[in-house]
Design a protein around this motif. Structure first.
Motif, PDB file in Angstrom:
ATOM      1  N   GLY A   1       0.696  -1.210  -0.320  1.00 31.77           N
ATOM      2  CA  GLY A   1       0.025   0.036  -0.140  1.00 31.77           C
ATOM      3  C   GLY A   1       0.752   1.153   0.159  1.00 31.77           C
ATOM      4  O   GLY A   1       1.656   1.325  -0.829  1.00 31.77           O
ATOM      5  N   ARG A   2       0.629   2.258   0.890  1.00 35.01           N
ATOM      6  CA  ARG A   2       1.264   3.301   0.809  1.00 35.01           C
ATOM      7  C   ARG A   2       2.796   3.294   1.411  1.00 35.01           C
ATOM      8  O   ARG A   2       3.768   4.142   1.158  1.00 35.01           O
ATOM      9  N   ALA A   3       3.138   2.060   2.093  1.00 34.95           N
ATOM     10  CA  ALA A   3       4.481   1.928   2.597  1.00 34.95           C
ATOM     11  C   ALA A   3       5.225   1.729   1.366  1.00 34.95           C
ATOM     12  O   ALA A   3       6.695   1.507   1.613  1.00 34.95           O
ATOM     13  N   GLY A   4       4.822   1.209   0.238  1.00 34.26           N
ATOM     14  CA  GLY A   4       5.598   0.775  -1.006  1.00 34.26           C
ATOM     15  C   GLY A   4       5.560   1.685  -1.958  1.00 34.26           C
ATOM     16  O   GLY A   4       4.554   1.921  -2.489  1.00 34.26           O
ATOM     17  N   SER A   5       6.738   2.143  -2.473  1.00 34.53           N
ATOM     18  CA  SER A   5       6.948   2.668  -3.738  1.00 34.53           C
ATOM     19  C   SER A   5       8.217   2.573  -4.256  1.00 34.53           C
ATOM     20  O   SER A   5       9.228   2.581  -3.482  1.00 34.53           O
ATOM     21  N   ARG A   6       8.413   2.631  -5.455  1.00 33.38           N
ATOM     22  CA  ARG A   6       9.866   2.147  -5.928  1.00 33.38           C
ATOM     23  C   ARG A   6      10.620   3.495  -6.033  1.00 33.38           C
ATOM     24  O   ARG A   6      10.165   4.429  -6.710  1.00 33.38           O
ATOM     25  N   SER A   7      11.652   3.356  -5.533  1.00 34.49           N
ATOM     26  CA  SER A   7      12.398   4.578  -5.506  1.00 34.49           C
ATOM     27  C   SER A   7      13.318   4.868  -6.710  1.00 34.49           C
ATOM     28  O   SER A   7      13.440   3.883  -7.548  1.00 34.49           O
ATOM     29  N   TYR A   8      13.450   5.969  -7.224  1.00 35.38           N
ATOM     30  CA  TYR A   8      14.014   6.587  -8.490  1.00 35.38           C
ATOM     31  C   TYR A   8      15.278   5.901  -8.370  1.00 35.38           C
ATOM     32  O   TYR A   8      15.747   5.459  -9.676  1.00 35.38           O
ATOM     33  N   SER A   9      16.044   5.604  -7.365  1.00 33.27           N
ATOM     34  CA  SER A   9      17.421   4.973  -7.329  1.00 33.27           C
ATOM     35  C   SER A   9      17.563   3.678  -8.145  1.00 33.27           C
ATOM     36  O   SER A   9      18.323   3.293  -8.550  1.00 33.27           O
ATOM     37  N   ALA A  10      16.309   2.781  -7.730  1.00 38.34           N
ATOM     38  CA  ALA A  10      16.411   1.713  -8.317  1.00 38.34           C
ATOM     39  C   ALA A  10      16.259   1.709  -9.845  1.00 38.34           C
ATOM     40  O   ALA A  10      17.017   0.953 -10.426  1.00 38.34           O
TER      41      ALA A  10
END
Lengths: 202, 202
Positions: free
Chosen positions: B122-131
């Motif tokens: 949910g809100r706890a997960g988003s892909r970081s741009y560094s990935a």
């Protein structure tokens, strides 16, 4: 024939007026987007541009979000009509390779505008899958016209993927790469995919 | 030297225990993901797998969403480490073309798992741009090793775009295309991009 009963192909006058009214408001909003960008589109500015009261705009679209959602659908539908039957090179009549380049470039421009509309539309805006599948279908058609061999389903997906909003916004807004460079990069990718050496009959 | 003052490179015992504890829980959760899929990961199943009480899992991660977010970061970091210094062909030591294919395939598998983790987080997960930028950087490196000429920034983006979660989920889950076909399609795309005929020095 009774004058009270509308014919099937003649919608009741009120409904047809409402549809015309709605289209006039959307056309005014689309002009504002084209001339001044998505941020310039407010219920007020659309009312002024269309020469109606602000109340009329609210009656048709409830909110700015609703207006943006309607604008998004209209824009996608119009673009599809241009691809199917508009002037070349986007529409029919140009060589397939020219159509392919025109298709990619205009899809980029459309998607960048749509990214802003979707942001402004909030929950009212999401891209329907039919939009994506129309683009994929057309891409497969152009690739087969160009004699490209292989998994055309995947190749169409692969050529469309860098034009997806999230990728395009990253490139042009975050990495600040000029749109013309992205277009040139995509043209080079197309050249590699349609390259005769990799599409020789076996 | 006072025994009371921890050295800079020796974290306080409690903090280091907490870190070990956290890592043991994440390792247990990662095993569950690998063996039974993301849906099998609950606060209960992780506690059982790690041989601790459920309260411990809640103390470390607050919620299943928090656990999923932590798992996502750990998984991306581990994968980056495998690319940089793991065994070939993903890691160094294999010819660049083999590394490129291995990189694409493992990125697909990683992204499909991550799509589920992000959904569960949910809100706890988003892909970081560094990935994303790590993957693009590595892709540019492999393309230059292969003598590919042109706008490597765009070509790297274009080769990664069909591996993006949203595109991959559409292909494998919605269109029900087997992952092996997607991999084969991607391999063909790579072949077209690195094709010597389109990369001849000018």
């Amino acid at each position: 024939m009774s004058r009270q009963l509308p014919l099937l192909d003649q919608p009741p006058r009120e409904r047809s007026d409402a549809a015309r009214n709605r289209e006039a408001l959307l056309a005014a909003a689309a002009r504002l987007v084209e001339e001044q960008g998505v941020d310039a589109v407010t219920m007020d500015s659309v009312a002024t541009e269309a020469g109606v009261g602000k109340g009329t705009v609210f009656r048709r679209f409830d909110s700015r979000e609703g207006l943006m959602g309607a604008l998004l659908n209209r824009s996608e539908t119009e673009w599809q009509a241009l691809v199917i039957s508009g002037p070349p090179p986007l529409g029919p009549g140009a060589p397939a390779i020219e159509r392919l380049h025109a298709f990619g470039h205009s899809r980029m421009e459309l998607n960048l505008t749509h990214a802003e509309l979707i942001r402004a539309a909030g929950r009212a805006g999401s891209r329907s899958y039919s939009a994506v599948s129309f683009a994929a279908m057309h891409m497969r058609y152009l690739l087969s016209e160009l004699g490209v061999r292989g998994d055309l389903h995947f190749l169409a997906t692969a050529l469309l993927a860098p034009l997806e909003m999230v990728v395009l916004v990253q490139q042009t807004r975050v990495d600040a790469i000029p749109l013309d460079s992205v277009k040139a990069g995509w043209d080079d990718l197309v050249r590699r995919v349609v390259c005769p050496e990799v599409n020789r009959p076996v």
